[in-house]
Design a protein around this motif. Structure first.
Motif, PDB file in Angstrom:
ATOM      1  N   VAL A 150      38.026  34.396  36.056  1.00  0.00           N
ATOM      2  CA  VAL A 150      38.423  35.796  35.899  1.00  0.00           C
ATOM      3  C   VAL A 150      37.410  36.560  35.057  1.00  0.00           C
ATOM      4  CG1 VAL A 150      40.149  37.334  34.881  1.00  0.00           C
ATOM      5  CG2 VAL A 150      40.884  35.380  36.242  1.00  0.00           C
ATOM      6  N   ALA A 209      34.388  37.782  36.894  1.00  0.00           N
ATOM      7  CA  ALA A 209      34.574  38.879  37.838  1.00  0.00           C
ATOM      8  C   ALA A 209      34.113  40.187  37.214  1.00  0.00           C
ATOM      9  CB  ALA A 209      36.038  38.981  38.242  1.00  0.00           C
ATOM     10  N   VAL A 236      38.792  43.741  37.895  1.00  0.00           N
ATOM     11  CA  VAL A 236      40.037  43.141  38.365  1.00  0.00           C
ATOM     12  C   VAL A 236      41.096  44.228  38.477  1.00  0.00           C
ATOM     13  CG1 VAL A 236      39.498  40.953  37.225  1.00  0.00           C
ATOM     14  CG2 VAL A 236      40.955  42.622  36.063  1.00  0.00           C
ATOM     15  N   CYS A 289      46.788  38.729  38.492  1.00  0.00           N
ATOM     16  CA  CYS A 289      45.437  39.293  38.507  1.00  0.00           C
ATOM     17  C   CYS A 289      44.810  39.098  39.882  1.00  0.00           C
ATOM     18  CB  CYS A 289      44.585  38.615  37.431  1.00  0.00           C
ATOM     19  SG  CYS A 289      42.913  39.267  37.299  1.00  0.00           S
ATOM     20  N   TYR A 337      41.098  39.626  42.045  1.00  0.00           N
ATOM     21  CA  TYR A 337      39.679  39.834  41.824  1.00  0.00           C
ATOM     22  C   TYR A 337      38.877  39.151  42.922  1.00  0.00           C
ATOM     23  CZ  TYR A 337      40.315  35.107  40.007  1.00  0.00           C
ATOM     24  OH  TYR A 337      40.653  33.789  39.879  1.00  0.00           O
ATOM     25  N   LYS A 355      38.164  45.200  31.959  1.00  0.00           N
ATOM     26  CA  LYS A 355      37.834  44.986  33.374  1.00  0.00           C
ATOM     27  C   LYS A 355      38.911  45.497  34.320  1.00  0.00           C
ATOM     28  CE  LYS A 355      34.911  40.917  32.758  1.00  0.00           C
ATOM     29  NZ  LYS A 355      34.611  39.554  33.266  1.00  0.00           N
TER      30      LYS A 355
END
Length: 374
Positions: free
Chosen positions: A90, A93, A96, A116, A118, A160
């Protein structure tokens, strides 16, 4: 001499090999047992059950099952390893989006789930559950925002998150506003509310829905009645299909209930006729209404399934799908003859048309400033 040398050499090598293979096999089998518990949601006590132990003994007599305490330790270790793997993925990424929803357990305990979404380094769309946290406090916007913020900080994704998707509950919307994150209402949930509200506006359909639910409940829960439909289906040479009851919190469940009941109306009629019950069965006219109602609702069922996919991006489909629903409602209008189905079609058409107002479209796509021309 050569045979003797080979035989003696083989005898000297034997003691070392089994210990390595046994250790490796033990580790592999421990992992398999652990995966059974995780994937099938089996309790830790399964390793103590007589049947499971006999199964393992029959498959691999030399394998010794780990104790419940050992399995618990293995599970905790497995969780930490998987959590670190997902956390690393994560964090790699670029951006997200997250979805949040409140769940209520059977004992009325509330939980906040955060998921989440992504794209990983292999350009694959991924989905990971960040947590399902016990939520005993009041469901205010402040409390929701505080817990969501804590979960995002724990996973180091605060900067993010580009979009937060929730239902249309005021407290969810207000909590997202406090987090200062772009918010989007779940389109599948919106479709579910759109259909439910339109359905509730028509007394005839509400009455049919209640009768259908009572019929299904009786034929599924009554000790004397639940076996009858299967017997009648067998006598008619039909496949044995159980009736489906609706669940208010499950999307499309009313459609599934009415669809199955309409398909199995003959076995249901025969079953109720042979049972001593005060239940009032649905009439032929009501089944006709159900048939036309299903025709109206079928596109919404298909759209909800399409929007609920996890492995495909559905946001870009919203405007096109809503326009297609509007056109389908117009096209099917000429095939409807019952007043209930006609009124349902009109209610749905009016609500879908509302979705094409500029303000509503901009909630889906902020760059959109006018009605779509399709």
């Amino acid at each position: 001499m050569l045979r003797h040398y080979r035989a003696s050499r083989h005898e000297n090598e034997v003691p070392d090999t089994p210990s390595i293979d046994a250790a490796s096999s033990k580790q592999v089998l421990d992992e398999v047992v652990l995966n059974v518990m995780v994937k099938d949601c089996q309790p830790l006590s399964i390793v103590e059950s007589e049947g499971f132990r006999e199964l393992i003994q029959g498959l691999q007599p030399s394998y010794v099952l780990p104790t419940r305490k050992t399995i618990k330790q293995m599970l905790a270790k497995k969780y930490e390893e998987e959590r670190e793997r997902v956390k690393k993925e994560v964090q790699q990424a670029v951006a997200v989006s997250i979805t949040a929803d409140m769940w209520t357990f059977v004992n009325m305990e509330a939980y906040l789930a955060l998921t989440c979404h992504y794209i990983n380094e292999n350009l694959q769309l991924c989905t990971s559950v960040l947590g399902v946290q016990y939520f005993p406090q009041s469901h205010t916007a402040d409390n929701l925002a505080q817990v969501k913020r804590g979960m995002m900080e724990d996973w180091a994704i605060t900067n993010k998150v580009k979009c937060l998707v929730t239902d249309a509950a005021p407290n969810m919307i207000a909590s997202t506003r406090q987090l200062q994150i772009r918010h989007s209402i779940c389109i599948a949930h919106s479709l579910n509310l759109l259909v439910s509200k339109s359905f509730d506006q028509i007394p005839t359909l509400t009455s049919i829905r209640h009768k259908a639910r009572h019929t299904v409940t009786y034929l599924r829960s009554s000790t004397t009645a639940k076996e009858k439909p299967a017997q009648v289906q067998q006598q008619m040479g039909r496949p044995s299909l159980k009736l489906i009851n609706e669940v208010p919190t499950r999307w499309n469940s009313t459609y599934d209930m009415l669809s199955r009941l309409h398909d199995e109306r003959e076995p249901v009629w025969v079953s109720l006729a042979s049972l001593k019950s005060d239940l009032t069965p649905l009439t032929a006219d009501e089944y006709t209404i159900i048939g036309e109602t299903l025709l109206v609702l079928a596109p919404f069922h298909q759209a909800t399934v399409e929007f609920s996919e996890e492995r495909r991006v559905s946001g870009s489909k919203v405007i096109l799908m809503m326009k297609m629903l509007h056109l389908t409602l117009e096209r099917n209008a000429s095939t409807l003859h019952t007043q209930a189905a006609i009124h349902l079609q009109e209610h749905l058409k009016r609500r879908v048309r509302h979705c094409f107002q500029p303000g509503v479209i901009k909630c889906v796509d902020p760059s959109h400033t006018s009605r779509p021309q399709i």
